[in-house]
Write an enzyme that holds these catalytic residues in place. Structure first.
Site, PDB file in Angstrom:
ATOM      1  CE  LYS A 191     -20.954 -99.462   1.605  1.00 28.58           C
ATOM      2  NZ  LYS A 191     -21.772 -99.057   0.457  1.00 28.58           N
ATOM      3  CG  ASN A 192     -23.011 -95.917   2.232  1.00 29.68           C
ATOM      4  OD1 ASN A 192     -22.237 -96.428   1.409  1.00 29.68           O
ATOM      5  ND2 ASN A 192     -24.141 -96.489   2.609  1.00 29.68           N
ATOM      6  CB  CYS A 240     -26.434-103.627  -3.992  1.00 29.85           C
ATOM      7  SG  CYS A 240     -25.023-104.080  -3.004  1.00 29.85           S
ATOM      8  NE  ARG A 274     -29.554 -97.742  -5.554  1.00 33.04           N
ATOM      9  CZ  ARG A 274     -28.502 -98.231  -4.885  1.00 33.04           C
ATOM     10  NH1 ARG A 274     -28.203 -99.496  -4.976  1.00 33.04           N
ATOM     11  NH2 ARG A 274     -27.764 -97.448  -4.116  1.00 33.04           N
ATOM     12  CG  ASP A 327     -28.069 -99.222   3.729  1.00 31.74           C
ATOM     13  OD1 ASP A 327     -28.763 -99.575   2.767  1.00 31.74           O
ATOM     14  OD2 ASP A 327     -27.221 -98.310   3.656  1.00 31.74           O
ATOM     15  NE  ARG A 339     -20.391-103.469  -3.902  1.00 35.36           N
ATOM     16  CZ  ARG A 339     -21.097-103.080  -4.933  1.00 35.36           C
ATOM     17  NH1 ARG A 339     -21.746-103.960  -5.657  1.00 35.36           N
ATOM     18  NH2 ARG A 339     -21.175-101.811  -5.245  1.00 35.36           N
TER      19      ARG A 339
HETATM   20  C1  EPZ Z   1     -27.367 -94.511  -0.504  1.00 33.36           C
HETATM   21  O1  EPZ Z   1     -27.789 -94.899  -1.803  1.00 33.36           O
HETATM   22  C2  EPZ Z   1     -26.509 -95.621   0.017  1.00 33.36           C
HETATM   23  N1  EPZ Z   1     -25.397 -95.830  -0.895  1.00 33.36           N
HETATM   24  C3  EPZ Z   1     -27.320 -96.894   0.160  1.00 33.36           C
HETATM   25  O2  EPZ Z   1     -26.507 -97.856   0.809  1.00 33.36           O
HETATM   26  C4  EPZ Z   1     -28.539 -96.637   1.038  1.00 33.36           C
HETATM   27  O3  EPZ Z   1     -29.343 -97.789   1.036  1.00 33.36           O
HETATM   28  C5  EPZ Z   1     -29.330 -95.453   0.498  1.00 33.36           C
HETATM   29  O4  EPZ Z   1     -28.477 -94.296   0.361  1.00 33.36           O
HETATM   30  C6  EPZ Z   1     -30.497 -95.056   1.388  1.00 33.36           C
HETATM   31  O5  EPZ Z   1     -30.018 -94.725   2.672  1.00 33.36           O
HETATM   32  C7  EPZ Z   1     -24.336 -95.066  -0.830  1.00 33.36           C
HETATM   33  O6  EPZ Z   1     -24.243 -94.162  -0.014  1.00 33.36           O
HETATM   34  C8  EPZ Z   1     -23.228 -95.362  -1.761  1.00 33.36           C
HETATM   35  P1  EPZ Z   1     -30.926 -92.617  -2.316  1.00 33.36           P
HETATM   36  P2  EPZ Z   1     -28.413 -93.841  -2.789  1.00 33.36           P
HETATM   37  O7  EPZ Z   1     -30.559 -91.706  -3.436  1.00 33.36           O
HETATM   38  O8  EPZ Z   1     -27.775 -92.525  -2.559  1.00 33.36           O
HETATM   39  C9  EPZ Z   1     -34.883 -92.796  -5.049  1.00 33.36           C
HETATM   40  C10 EPZ Z   1     -25.452 -99.900   1.159  1.00 33.36           C
HETATM   41  O9  EPZ Z   1     -25.890-101.041   1.401  1.00 33.36           O
HETATM   42  N2  EPZ Z   1     -34.184 -91.843  -5.934  1.00 33.36           N
HETATM   43  O10 EPZ Z   1     -31.071 -92.055  -0.956  1.00 33.36           O
HETATM   44  O11 EPZ Z   1     -28.383 -94.417  -4.138  1.00 33.36           O
HETATM   45  C11 EPZ Z   1     -34.224 -94.170  -5.069  1.00 33.36           C
HETATM   46  O12 EPZ Z   1     -34.680 -94.944  -6.166  1.00 33.36           O
HETATM   47  C12 EPZ Z   1     -26.113 -99.030   0.102  1.00 33.36           C
HETATM   48  O13 EPZ Z   1     -24.459 -99.397   1.724  1.00 33.36           O
HETATM   49  C13 EPZ Z   1     -34.874 -91.274  -6.972  1.00 33.36           C
HETATM   50  O14 EPZ Z   1     -36.047 -91.558  -7.225  1.00 33.36           O
HETATM   51  O15 EPZ Z   1     -29.903 -93.826  -2.256  1.00 33.36           O
HETATM   52  C14 EPZ Z   1     -34.620 -94.714  -3.727  1.00 33.36           C
HETATM   53  O16 EPZ Z   1     -35.903 -95.239  -3.806  1.00 33.36           O
HETATM   54  C15 EPZ Z   1     -27.164 -99.762  -0.645  1.00 33.36           C
HETATM   55  N3  EPZ Z   1     -34.217 -90.374  -7.772  1.00 33.36           N
HETATM   56  C16 EPZ Z   1     -34.642 -93.486  -2.833  1.00 33.36           C
HETATM   57  O17 EPZ Z   1     -34.739 -92.361  -3.714  1.00 33.36           O
HETATM   58  C17 EPZ Z   1     -32.918 -90.020  -7.557  1.00 33.36           C
HETATM   59  O18 EPZ Z   1     -32.381 -89.200  -8.308  1.00 33.36           O
HETATM   60  C18 EPZ Z   1     -33.428 -93.293  -1.943  1.00 33.36           C
HETATM   61  O19 EPZ Z   1     -32.254 -93.388  -2.731  1.00 33.36           O
HETATM   62  C19 EPZ Z   1     -32.228 -90.592  -6.478  1.00 33.36           C
HETATM   63  C20 EPZ Z   1     -32.892 -91.512  -5.679  1.00 33.36           C
END
Ligand code: EPZ
Length: 430
Positions: free
Chosen positions: A22-23, A117, A122, A305, A397
């Site tokens: 999915k991701n 979620c 985020r 995840d 989802r």
């Molecule tokens: C992706 O989310 C996935 N979602 C998430 O999967 C997954 O948990 C996550 O990556 C981590 O592997 C999708 O791919 C749609 P990040 P994403 O940006 O991209 C911080 C699931 O269950 N951050 O890697 O939103 C953030 O707050 C979902 O399938 C910033 O500070 O995650 C977090 O603490 C849930 N500033 C960390 O980085 C930013 O601009 C990692 O977030 C972006 C992120």
């Protein structure tokens, strides 16, 4: 309201086929609108987030033709709007990939701010930092992110946090910017690599995806592609832990074992046997689970995840385990539900201290988010007696036919919507 009704207690045994990731699929679909040519995408999972993304693409004039359940044809030659704003789009986090795709191709995008979620703050500051570094103006107002550029020019970008979403989004824009971009401290997840491979299959020039430095030479246009999405690492991991918590014997097929290394390592520590072949992994659990400690980390660390699934397993293991969540601060909401099933878990900040209880008991429970929902299903499958799980739309989802795949392994799980469905379940399970 739809529910899963689960009668726990029997080991899961057999084989299960894993679908596309999915991701990876979500950004790949968005990136497909960066060419006027037709793009074919195979191994697309049929889950709600994907269908919302396809709907959002159609809402701006993309032609989407679902040739089969897992095969889609996309043509975005006649996009009619660069503004993506509807109630559905807000429901998925990944709508932000449309910003990168539209900005890269059209130098202008306006997209409603993502939901997703509720697992913690985020932030999107790293996405915005990257877009600005490439020459775009970005404003966030009235719930929208609006971005526009006269020219997009390659740049040297250091990500302050390792972010899957920001790495992919900036990579998409840089793929069509003038000159060279270097992304440092990039995320290395398999889906980042898959998106880079997809963009390269359309003529982009991206090197280093899968390491923490990605180098991109921008190209003026992208072309058609016929691409197959990688298997879903988290769906596979969820079924591997289903084998562990039910003391079963499950072979997960159509996987890339390399992507599952951290999950396999933890299952071995828990006392399971794991056998790897080219494209499948077999997990056998024939004894009591052992305690261990785990901290979620960006890839190749243990994935956030999979945190709820391993916590469910450790809740059954002998001794005391510690789980530290280092990615999202609000990812232990399901612990209250597990407690109702008899778990002994104390959450302090981003740490869960788990005293294994040996068994759970069935209860009425509710899924707080996607992965926690799947983990609660695992808990219910291992539990004595019957559980009723609400809010299963979260699970839908991201998991295709979750209950049907589990039924294929011998699980007593049914999706019920009416009293009649429930009576049928009672008749079948005695
Ligand atoms: C992706 O989310 C996935 N979602 C998430 O999967 C997954 O948990 C996550 O990556 C981590 O592997 C999708 O791919 C749609 P990040 P994403 O940006 O991209 C911080 C699931 O269950 N951050 O890697 O939103 C953030 O707050 C979902 O399938 C910033 O500070 O995650 C977090 O603490 C849930 N500033 C960390 O980085 C930013 O601009 C990692 O977030 C972006 C992120």
């Amino acid at each position: 309201m739809e529910q899963y009704v689960i009668k726990g207690g029997n080991p899961l045994v057999g084989e299960v086929e894993i679908g596309g990731a999915k991701n990876a699929a979500l950004p790949i679909l968005a990136a497909a609108i960066m060419t006027d040519d037709t793009v074919h995408i195979d191994n697309l999972p049929d889950v709600r987030d994907i269908n919302v993304m396809l709907g959002a693409m159609e809402s701006i004039g993309t032609l989407v033709h679902r040739e089969g359940r897992h095969y889609v044809t996309i043509n975005a030659a006649n996009i009619s709007s660069l503004v993506v704003d509807n109630e559905n789009v807000k429901k998925i986090r990944a709508s932000y990939y449309l910003i990168g795709a539209l900005l890269g191709k059209y130098k202008h995008a306006e997209v409603t701010l993502p939901g997703g979620c509720d697992i913690g703050c985020r932030a999107i500051d790293q996405h915005i930092k990257g877009f600005r570094a490439l020459g775009a103006e970005v404003v966030v107002e009235h719930g929208m992110i609006r971005t526009r550029a006269e020219r997009l020019v390659g740049s040297h970008i250091y990500m302050d946090v390792v972010s899957v979403g920001a790495t992919i989004n900036v990579m998409m824009v840089a793929a069509m910017a003038e000159g060279k971009t270097i992304i440092e401290n990039a995320a290395k997840e398999p889906h980042v690599v898959d998106v880079a491979n997809f963009l390269n299959s359309m003529g982009a020039n991206i090197k280093g995806a899968g390491t923490d430095v990605i180098r991109i030479k921008g190209v003026p246009s992208l072309h058609k592609s016929d691409y197959t999405i990688i298997p879903d690492q988290i769906e596979a991991g969820t079924f591997m832990f289903a084998a562990a918590v039910t003391r079963g014997d499950v072979t997960v097929r159509n996987v890339i074992p390399k992507h599952l290394e951290s999950i396999t390592a933890k299952l071995l520590e828990l006392g399971c046997e794991v056998q790897e072949e080219d494209d499948c992994v077999r997990v056998v659990c024939s004894r009591e689970l052992r305690h261990t400690h785990v901290k979620t980390l960006p890839y190749p660390g243990f994935p956030t995840d999979m945190q709820p699934q391993i916590t469910v397993a450790l809740g059954l293991a002998s001794g005391t385990s510690i789980v530290t969540e280092s990615i999202f601060e609000n990812r232990f909401k399901y612990v209250d539900e597990l407690t109702r099933m008899g778990a002994n878990i104390k959450v302090e900040g981003n740490t869960a201290i788990i005293d294994g209880v040996g068994r759970y008991t069935g209860a009425g429970i509710s899924a707080p988010d996607l992965r926690a929902g799947a983990a609660l299903v695992l808990a219910a499958l291992s539990a004595e007696g019957e559980s009723h799980l609400d809010n299963i739309h979260y699970i839908q989802r991201g998991y295709e036919d979750f209950h049907l795949k589990l039924q294929g392994l011998g699980a007593q799980i049914h999706l019920v919507d009416t009293e009649q469905d429930y009576s049928n379940f009672r008749m079948m399970t005695g």
